[in-house]
Scaffold this motif. Structure first.
Motif, mmCIF file in Angstrom:
data_model
loop_
_atom_site.group_PDB
_atom_site.id
_atom_site.type_symbol
_atom_site.label_atom_id
_atom_site.label_comp_id
_atom_site.label_asym_id
_atom_site.label_seq_id
_atom_site.Cartn_x
_atom_site.Cartn_y
_atom_site.Cartn_z
ATOM 1 N N GLY A 169 0.888 -1.232 0.056
ATOM 2 C CA GLY A 169 0.057 -0.021 -0.297
ATOM 3 C C GLY A 169 1.029 1.140 0.182
ATOM 4 N N PHE A 170 0.278 2.353 0.049
ATOM 5 C CA PHE A 170 0.792 3.810 -0.098
ATOM 6 C C PHE A 170 1.517 4.038 1.322
ATOM 7 C CE2 PHE A 170 0.360 8.247 0.856
ATOM 8 C CZ PHE A 170 1.164 8.829 -0.385
ATOM 9 N N THR A 171 1.233 3.668 2.441
ATOM 10 C CA THR A 171 1.785 4.385 3.713
ATOM 11 C C THR A 171 3.141 3.855 3.688
ATOM 12 O OG1 THR A 171 -0.496 4.136 4.810
ATOM 13 C CG2 THR A 171 1.745 4.513 6.294
ATOM 14 N N PRO A 172 3.729 2.541 3.601
ATOM 15 C CA PRO A 172 5.069 2.299 3.848
ATOM 16 C C PRO A 172 5.835 2.917 2.942
ATOM 17 C CG PRO A 172 3.683 0.394 3.178
ATOM 18 C CD PRO A 172 2.893 1.223 3.372
ATOM 19 N N MET A 173 5.340 3.033 1.646
ATOM 20 C CA MET A 173 6.151 3.690 0.416
ATOM 21 C C MET A 173 6.200 5.340 0.843
ATOM 22 S SD MET A 173 6.119 5.744 -2.354
ATOM 23 C CE MET A 173 4.198 5.998 -2.874
ATOM 24 N N ALA A 174 5.289 5.870 1.183
ATOM 25 C CA ALA A 174 5.401 7.236 1.757
ATOM 26 C C ALA A 174 6.382 7.640 2.820
ATOM 27 C CB ALA A 174 3.787 7.991 2.011
ATOM 28 N N HIS A 285 -9.104 7.891 -12.560
ATOM 29 C CA HIS A 285 -8.011 8.367 -11.980
ATOM 30 C C HIS A 285 -7.061 7.547 -11.480
ATOM 31 C CE1 HIS A 285 -5.993 12.375 -11.493
ATOM 32 N NE2 HIS A 285 -5.490 11.870 -10.442
ATOM 33 N N HIS A 286 -5.623 7.828 -11.586
ATOM 34 C CA HIS A 286 -4.691 6.958 -10.850
ATOM 35 C C HIS A 286 -4.708 7.541 -9.313
ATOM 36 C CE1 HIS A 286 -1.094 4.925 -9.693
ATOM 37 N NE2 HIS A 286 -1.211 4.176 -10.921
ATOM 38 N N PRO A 287 -4.819 6.504 -8.242
ATOM 39 C CA PRO A 287 -4.668 6.987 -7.152
ATOM 40 C C PRO A 287 -3.498 7.727 -6.681
ATOM 41 C CG PRO A 287 -4.539 4.604 -7.340
ATOM 42 C CD PRO A 287 -4.777 5.025 -8.563
ATOM 43 N N MET A 288 -2.368 7.114 -7.205
ATOM 44 C CA MET A 288 -0.988 8.070 -6.753
ATOM 45 C C MET A 288 -1.054 9.259 -7.319
ATOM 46 S SD MET A 288 0.647 5.942 -4.933
ATOM 47 C CE MET A 288 2.439 6.595 -5.219
ATOM 48 N N ASP A 289 -1.884 9.843 -8.366
ATOM 49 C CA ASP A 289 -2.052 11.088 -8.989
ATOM 50 C C ASP A 289 -2.990 11.844 -8.357
ATOM 51 O OD1 ASP A 289 0.058 11.690 -10.691
ATOM 52 O OD2 ASP A 289 -1.154 11.288 -12.658
ATOM 53 N N ARG A 290 -3.657 11.337 -7.324
ATOM 54 C CA ARG A 290 -4.839 12.305 -6.649
ATOM 55 C C ARG A 290 -4.394 13.547 -6.590
ATOM 56 N NH1 ARG A 290 -5.548 9.238 -2.586
ATOM 57 N NH2 ARG A 290 -6.299 7.492 -3.556
ATOM 58 N N GLY A 291 -3.474 14.020 -5.695
ATOM 59 C CA GLY A 291 -3.066 15.286 -5.368
ATOM 60 C C GLY A 291 -1.997 16.034 -6.284
ATOM 61 N N PHE A 292 -1.743 15.602 -7.424
ATOM 62 C CA PHE A 292 -0.884 16.230 -8.275
ATOM 63 C C PHE A 292 -1.465 16.591 -9.422
ATOM 64 C CE2 PHE A 292 1.404 13.089 -5.806
ATOM 65 C CZ PHE A 292 2.863 13.588 -5.706
ATOM 66 N N ILE A 293 -2.603 16.085 -10.074
ATOM 67 C CA ILE A 293 -3.199 16.586 -11.067
ATOM 68 C C ILE A 293 -4.625 16.087 -11.347
ATOM 69 C CG2 ILE A 293 -2.751 14.484 -12.485
ATOM 70 C CD1 ILE A 293 -1.766 16.617 -14.843
ATOM 71 N N ASP A 294 -5.497 16.947 -12.062
ATOM 72 C CA ASP A 294 -6.940 16.385 -12.244
ATOM 73 C C ASP A 294 -7.449 16.806 -13.678
ATOM 74 O OD1 ASP A 294 -9.348 15.955 -10.146
ATOM 75 O OD2 ASP A 294 -9.876 17.415 -11.697
ATOM 76 N N TYR A 295 -8.234 15.723 -14.309
ATOM 77 C CA TYR A 295 -8.641 15.894 -15.453
ATOM 78 C C TYR A 295 -10.094 16.217 -15.604
ATOM 79 C CZ TYR A 295 -4.076 13.624 -16.229
ATOM 80 O OH TYR A 295 -2.687 13.378 -16.102
ATOM 81 N N ALA A 296 -10.599 16.675 -14.579
ATOM 82 C CA ALA A 296 -12.217 16.928 -14.615
ATOM 83 C C ALA A 296 -12.417 17.993 -15.527
ATOM 84 C CB ALA A 296 -12.735 17.071 -13.221
ATOM 85 N N GLU A 297 -12.032 18.884 -15.683
ATOM 86 C CA GLU A 297 -12.185 19.994 -16.370
ATOM 87 C C GLU A 297 -11.557 20.111 -17.821
ATOM 88 O OE1 GLU A 297 -13.738 23.031 -15.680
ATOM 89 O OE2 GLU A 297 -13.968 22.096 -13.657
#
Length: 418
Positions: A169-174, A285-297
């Motif tokens: 998961g994300f936590t140990p990597m982070a 959307h890719h979960p690792m990209d959630r805070g980095f970029i958004d394609y909704a618009e």
């Protein structure tokens, strides 16, 4: 008597006694790998550290460990000399497209030294990948159905069994990444010429990871509802488009699109023109990209220009991918390993980049316009042979960020020494 095909890790053990490690994944994996090579198999392991983050997880006091502090331009000459001087027979790294590793691959090729690359698992979760020469689209394995069908009878394991679970998961990597970038920043004076393959700012990542956590909480109810709607058949016949991390090497190196955004717009344009009117497109959307970029618009603007897509395109974030794989009629991807997950479910897959699994008989070979109208599923026998070949050879049970379960391998004198 036909001997079973050896795993790539087994081949590395058999072929080299002097091994050089370059950069590994953030964390202690390379330190544990080095100890396993030395303690279990008697290998002499060398290590280059390129920044203070590398050094934190693989201390310089470890035998045969060197701090490389010169520039990227000097690396090829330095590495070539080191390989010759120390009789290095194999070089291993994580990520074959990083600046230093791309140079290393060329130097190894010119000097007849084996180049090995680790990567995240092709089949996830609970696997990591090791291939000789390169990974992903740089994999040297043939893109031919016949190869895998011919190799299948030679495999030691021919029936799929779920691998042992390992923490992930994300936590140990982070946590590892935060330590890595913190140490990297504090030790910049020692490594003034280091070139990183992406942003090396801890503040940058902490800010975006915090934003990611907020967005995940914010999307939770909406995604839960969408997941239930998919399971209930509300979307009817739909295609799934799993987006990849915006700065992933799979996107930067192994496709001809300028960005994930340009890929998305290309897919939307093709869907608008060629897809049957009763089909739906779900963009994940890719979960690792959630805070980095958004394609909704981007999607909203496209639909505004193509009103025939109104109500036919849905953008989702954290709905688990298997929900879509169990109900969709096809996947379009650049070259994500999600394509392999789709084929496990028998889902047709169209690859628009370069992928090691883009093989006639497994992925759809028609153009994208044809795929919308007649998606072709993978051949079950071929995909099983392909999957089992990799599980027997390139896949190792584990996670880089918690534990890798190295298999029991009987050592013998290296083939290069005999």
């Amino acid at each position: 008597m036909t001997h079973p095909i050896r795993s790539h890790l087994h081949q590395l053990i058999d072929s080299a006694d002097n091994i050089l490690l370059l950069q590994g994944p953030v964390g202690s994996f390379f330190r544990h790998f080095s100890a396993w090579l030395h303690n279990r198999h008697g290998k002499t392991v060398h290590k280059f550290n390129f920044n203070a983050g590398d050094e934190y997880f693989y201390p310089e006091r470890t035998a045969n460990t060197l701090a490389y502090t010169a520039g990227l331009d000097e690396f090829a000459e330095f590495l070539g000399s080191y390989l010759s001087r120390h009789h290095i027979q194999a070089v291993a790294c994580f990520g074959d497209t990083r600046p230093y590793h791309r140079i290393a691959r060329q130097v190894c090729e010119s000097q007849g030294v084996d180049f090995w690359a680790f990567e995240e698992g092709y089949f996830r979760p609970f696997f990591v990948t090791l291939e000789k020469t390169g990974v992903n689209a740089y994999s040297p394995l043939p893109r031919e159905a016949g190869f895998f069908l011919e190799q299948y009878p030679k495999l030691a394991e021919q029936t799929y069994h779920a691998p042992p679970t390992v923490p992930g998961g994300f936590t140990p990597m982070a946590k590892n990444a935060a330590l890595y970038y913190l140490k990297n920043r504090s030790g910049r004076k020692k490594y003034p010429n280091y070139v990183h393959h992406r942003s090396a700012s801890l503040c940058h990542y902490l800010h975006l990871w915090t934003l990611s956590a907020f967005k995940r909480f914010n999307y939770r109810l909406e995604d839960f509802t969408l997941g239930k709607q998919v399971e209930a058949g509300v979307f009817g016949k739909f295609f799934i488009v799993p987006l990849q991390v915006f700065n992933d090497s799979q996107v930067r190196i192994h496709c001809d699109f300028d960005s994930v955004r340009s890929f998305l717009l290309h897919v939307l344009a093709s869907f608008a023109e060629h897809a049957p009117a009763d089909t739906h497109l779900i963009v994940k959307h890719h979960p690792m990209d959630r805070g980095f970029i958004d394609y909704a618009e981007d999607i909203k603007r496209f639909i505004k220009r193509h009103p025939q897509l109104s109500g036919r395109v849905t953008y989702v974030h954290d709905v688990p991918l298997p929900v879509f794989l169990a109900h969709g009629i096809g996947m379009v991807t650049i070259n994500s390993t999600s394509g392999l997950s789709a084929m496990i479910h028998g889902m047709p897959v169209k690859v628009l980049g370069r992928a090691h699994y883009d093989i006639p008989g497994m992925t759809d070979q028609s153009d994208l316009a044809g795929f919308w109208r007649n998606p072709t599923p993978p051949d079950k026998e071929l995909f099983h042979a392909y999957r089992m070949y990799h599980i027997n050879t390139t896949q190792i049970n584990g996670s880089f960020y918690s534990r890798v379960n190295f298999p029991e391998i009987e050592s013998r004198p290296s083939e290069k020494q005999v």
